[in-house]
Scaffold this active site. Structure first.
Site, PDB file in Angstrom:
ATOM      1  N   SER A   1     -36.019   1.475  70.073  1.00 29.85           N
ATOM      2  CA  SER A   1     -36.296   2.142  68.936  1.00 29.85           C
ATOM      3  C   SER A   1     -38.109   2.259  69.011  1.00 29.85           C
ATOM      4  CB  SER A   1     -36.150   1.403  67.604  1.00 29.85           C
ATOM      5  OG  SER A   1     -34.779   1.393  67.494  1.00 29.85           O
TER       6      SER A   1
ATOM      7  N   ARG B   1     -29.765  -5.425  76.863  1.00 33.40           N
ATOM      8  CA  ARG B   1     -30.408  -4.506  77.907  1.00 33.40           C
ATOM      9  C   ARG B   1     -30.862  -5.149  79.240  1.00 33.40           C
ATOM     10  NH1 ARG B   1     -34.423  -2.499  73.745  1.00 33.40           N
ATOM     11  NH2 ARG B   1     -34.646  -4.647  73.355  1.00 33.40           N
TER      12      ARG B   1
ATOM     13  N   LYS C   1     -41.279  -6.345  60.819  1.00 33.13           N
ATOM     14  CA  LYS C   1     -41.930  -5.196  61.517  1.00 33.13           C
ATOM     15  C   LYS C   1     -42.335  -4.181  61.006  1.00 33.13           C
ATOM     16  CE  LYS C   1     -38.552  -6.627  65.186  1.00 33.13           C
ATOM     17  NZ  LYS C   1     -37.361  -6.042  65.788  1.00 33.13           N
TER      18      LYS C   1
HETATM   19  O1  PNS Z   1     -32.890  -4.977  65.566  1.00 33.51           O
HETATM   20  P1  PNS Z   1     -33.371  -6.290  65.648  1.00 33.51           P
HETATM   21  O2  PNS Z   1     -34.648  -6.270  64.953  1.00 33.51           O
HETATM   22  O3  PNS Z   1     -33.684  -6.846  67.057  1.00 33.51           O
HETATM   23  O4  PNS Z   1     -32.476  -7.232  64.830  1.00 33.51           O
HETATM   24  C1  PNS Z   1     -32.907  -8.546  64.596  1.00 33.51           C
HETATM   25  C2  PNS Z   1     -31.842  -9.120  63.501  1.00 33.51           C
HETATM   26  C3  PNS Z   1     -31.913  -8.403  62.347  1.00 33.51           C
HETATM   27  C4  PNS Z   1     -30.359  -9.279  64.087  1.00 33.51           C
HETATM   28  C5  PNS Z   1     -32.391 -10.656  63.216  1.00 33.51           C
HETATM   29  O5  PNS Z   1     -33.836 -10.694  62.895  1.00 33.51           O
HETATM   30  C6  PNS Z   1     -31.581 -11.282  61.906  1.00 33.51           C
HETATM   31  O6  PNS Z   1     -30.413 -11.512  61.957  1.00 33.51           O
HETATM   32  N1  PNS Z   1     -32.398 -11.223  60.703  1.00 33.51           N
HETATM   33  C7  PNS Z   1     -31.952 -11.908  59.481  1.00 33.51           C
HETATM   34  C8  PNS Z   1     -32.528 -13.333  59.248  1.00 33.51           C
HETATM   35  C9  PNS Z   1     -31.643 -14.193  59.992  1.00 33.51           C
HETATM   36  O7  PNS Z   1     -30.480 -14.660  59.883  1.00 33.51           O
HETATM   37  N2  PNS Z   1     -32.249 -14.962  61.021  1.00 33.51           N
HETATM   38  C10 PNS Z   1     -31.542 -15.660  62.220  1.00 33.51           C
HETATM   39  C11 PNS Z   1     -31.691 -17.317  61.830  1.00 33.51           C
HETATM   40  S1  PNS Z   1     -33.320 -17.911  62.127  1.00 33.51           S
END
Ligand code: PNS
Length: 168
Positions: A128, A90, A41
């Site tokens: 956020s 949420r 992002k």
């Molecule tokens: O605050 P967010 O952006 O909603 O969090 C998303 C998050 C960090 C939980 C997710 O993008 C994540 O776990 N990313 C790390 C890569 C991963 O393990 N992806 C899931 C399997 S595809």
């Protein structure tokens, strides 16, 4: 010892996140807040800034640790001996993505469970990105963020606007 991971981009941490962290810290022996390092992002705040902001807002909760991570969430959880992933829900709009994430993670790491905490109603509307948008247009963000974090967001946008004018 039950350790949970609360992962996210936290760009920046909101009062809704803080509420989830406080409640999780009462349920688990240890909560590790995992800050995704390279979020797709293109974050407003650097990894270091996001980690430091989280350390600041959780400074009074002794069983919370803040770390950053890259790569798969399940690998980060395993590395830190966590059995549970926490996510805040949420509204129903969050559900589809969250369900997919939880199911995906469970297939690749069957020993890990995802626990959903419903967000405090006070912060059900909050994200956020919306807080940043309000700040970008000079709106009041004091209801969304810790006062110190709100100041950092305002400073960031002030810097960006000044920087932009400086280039003209
Ligand atoms: O605050 P967010 O952006 O909603 O969090 C998303 C998050 C960090 C939980 C997710 O993008 C994540 O776990 N990313 C790390 C890569 C991963 O393990 N992806 C899931 C399997 S595809």
């Amino acid at each position: 010892m039950k350790t949970a991971i609360y992962p996210g981009s936290f760009d920046p941490v909101t009062l809704g996140h803080v509420d989830i962290i406080e409640r999780s810290a009462k349920i688990f022996d240890k909560v590790i807040v995992g800050v995704l390092r390279n979020s797709a992002k293109s974050p407003l705040f650097s990894e270091e800034e996001r980690v430091n902001m989280l350390k600041y807002v959780t400074r009074d909760i002794p069983n919370v640790e803040v770390l950053s991570f890259d790569g798969l969430l399940v690998d980060f959880a395993r590395l830190n001996g966590a059995n549970v992933i926490i996510r805040g829900l949420r509204a129903v709009t969050d559900f589809e993505y969250e369900l997919q994430l939880a199911q995906m993670n469970r297939v690749i790491a069957p020993e890990l469970d995802t626990l959903f905490l419903t967000t405090n109603l006070k912060y059900a509307y909050l994200s956020s990105s919306m807080a940043k948008e309000v700040a970008m247009y000079g709106g009041d963000i004091s209801a969304f963020l810790d006062p110190e974090i709100a100041k950092k967001v305002r400073d960031k946008f002030r810097g960006k606007i000044l920087g932009y004018q400086g280039e003209r």
